[in-house]
Structure formats: structure tokens, C-alpha cells
Design an enzyme around this catalytic site. Structure first.
Site, PDB file in Angstrom:
ATOM      1  CG  ASN A 141      26.333   8.030   6.835  1.00 16.61           C
ATOM      2  OD1 ASN A 141      27.068   8.138   7.801  1.00 16.61           O
ATOM      3  ND2 ASN A 141      25.115   7.536   6.921  1.00 16.61           N
ATOM      4  CD  GLU A 179      21.269   9.961   6.535  1.00 15.16           C
ATOM      5  OE1 GLU A 179      20.395  10.496   7.254  1.00 15.16           O
ATOM      6  OE2 GLU A 179      21.449   8.731   6.482  1.00 15.16           O
ATOM      7  CG  ASN A 180      20.529  17.815   1.846  1.00 13.91           C
ATOM      8  OD1 ASN A 180      19.413  18.147   1.495  1.00 13.91           O
ATOM      9  ND2 ASN A 180      21.499  18.688   2.020  1.00 13.91           N
ATOM     10  CD  GLU A 211      30.745   2.801   1.624  1.00 16.21           C
ATOM     11  OE1 GLU A 211      30.109   3.835   1.935  1.00 16.21           O
ATOM     12  OE2 GLU A 211      30.255   1.669   1.670  1.00 16.21           O
ATOM     13  CB  CYS A 216      25.111   1.263  -1.323  1.00 17.54           C
ATOM     14  SG  CYS A 216      25.899   2.689  -2.091  1.00 17.54           S
ATOM     15  CB  CYS A 244      29.741   2.772  -2.203  1.00 10.81           C
ATOM     16  SG  CYS A 244      29.229   4.394  -1.585  1.00 10.81           S
TER      17      CYS A 244
HETATM   18  N1  THU Z   1      25.353   4.297   3.562  1.00  8.85           N
HETATM   19  C1  THU Z   1      26.717   4.460   3.482  1.00  8.85           C
HETATM   20  O1  THU Z   1      27.266   5.435   3.989  1.00  8.85           O
HETATM   21  N2  THU Z   1      27.424   3.518   2.829  1.00  8.85           N
HETATM   22  C2  THU Z   1      26.890   2.406   2.246  1.00  8.85           C
HETATM   23  O2  THU Z   1      27.579   1.697   1.539  1.00  8.85           O
HETATM   24  C3  THU Z   1      25.494   2.058   2.513  1.00  8.85           C
HETATM   25  C4  THU Z   1      24.642   3.191   2.956  1.00  8.85           C
HETATM   26  C5  THU Z   1      24.560   5.332   4.234  1.00  8.85           C
HETATM   27  C6  THU Z   1      23.700   6.143   3.302  1.00  8.85           C
HETATM   28  C7  THU Z   1      22.643   6.664   4.243  1.00  8.85           C
HETATM   29  O3  THU Z   1      23.125   7.865   4.839  1.00  8.85           O
HETATM   30  C8  THU Z   1      22.540   5.594   5.304  1.00  8.85           C
HETATM   31  O4  THU Z   1      23.676   4.762   5.141  1.00  8.85           O
HETATM   32  C9  THU Z   1      21.285   4.739   5.185  1.00  8.85           C
HETATM   33  O5  THU Z   1      21.130   4.239   3.931  1.00  8.85           O
END
Ligand code: THU
Length: 130
Positions: free
Chosen positions: A41, A43-44, A54, A85, A88
Site C-alpha cells: 500500500n 498512502e498519501n 493489491e 477491501c 480491491c
Molecule cells: N489496505 C490495503 O492495502 N489493502 C486492503 O485490501 C485493505 C486496506 C490499506 C489501505 C491503507 O493504506 C491501509 O490499508 C489502512 O486502510
């Protein structure tokens, strides 16, 4: 066979850029023809602009020629279990089938294997033109 995907997802999670959630995630895909891709993941500071592990793994697959996803491992470095999520699930469905295996992992190993069909029944599909 899923152990290699777990290892890849674990290594990918170590690359996560997750300073806002402190929730590093790793994912690893195997295509039906045996290629593997990992992602983390990213983030920003403008929170909605971040993306999931994913999504990163899918992008690597697409950049390498695309394919169909046979199985995927997902893990949250600090979670007992990390399921994909909603967004995804739909992204995985774009390149998978209802039978695509989704290995839900934690840092120690594989916890449970489900299918994409279990996670996203009746996924959106534009289907045939009328
Ligand atoms: N996150 C994922 O990378 N994949 C998922 O399927 C669920 C959430 C990440 C997004 C964010 O950077 C962090 O988890 C918290 O939500």
C-alpha cells in the site's frame, strides 16, 4: 504452494508507505501461467489518494503483460487477518474468476483460504450487449 506468495507478500509489506494508518499491507499474485507479482500500500497526505497493496500488485502484473489471477495472498503486517477491501475485490475480479483463491494471511503465515466468489458474489460485470 501458497507459501511463496506469503513470503512475497510479507516482503512487499516491508516496503509499504503507510505513515498515516500505520497499517502496512502486502499482496502477492500468481497468474494462471505461473508468473508472480507483489505490491504494497502507498498512502498519501491527501488521504483518499493512497492505494492498496493489491492494486500495486495488479499494476505490476498489467505492466508485465497482464494475465489472469489464479491466486493471491494478502497480509497486514500488524493484523491477525487482512481481507481485501471492497474496491480491491472488484479490481481482483477484473483479472480473476469466482474460483480465484484468496489466501488471507498474517505475518506468521496463511490463516485461511477463501475464493473471490466468496468475497464478492455477484460482482459487477457489464455482460453481453442486449
Ligand atoms: N489496505 C490495503 O492495502 N489493502 C486492503 O485490501 C485493505 C486496506 C490499506 C489501505 C491503507 O493504506 C491501509 O490499508 C489502512 O486502510
Amino acid at each position: 504452494m501458497a507459501e511463496d506468495l506469503h513470503k512475497m507478500a510479507l516482503e512487499a509489506a516491508a516496503h509499504a508507505h503507510a505513515p498515516y494508518s500505520d497499517f502496512p499491507v502486502g499482496a502477492a499474485i500468481r497468474t494462471t501461467d505461473g508468473r508472480t507479482y507483489a505490491g504494497c500500500n502507498v498512502e498519501n497526505v491527501s488521504y483518499p489518494e493512497g492505494w492498496c497493496a493489491e492494486t500495486s500488485a495488479i499494476a505490476h502484473m498489467v505492466m508485465d503483460g497482464g494475465g489472469k489471477i489464479a491466486e493471491v495472498a494478502v497480509l497486514g503486517l500488524k493484523a491477525n487477518l487482512c481481507t481485501p477491501c471492497g474496491g480491491c475485490r472488484q479490481r481482483l475480479a477484473e483479472f480473476g474468476t469466482a474460483e480465484t483463491k484468496v489466501h488471507l494471511c498474517n505475518a506468521e503465515g496463511l490463516v485461511e483460504t477463501v475464493t473471490l466468489g466468496d468475497l464478492l458474489p455477484n460482482s459487477f460485470d457489464m455482460g453481453e450487449a442486449p
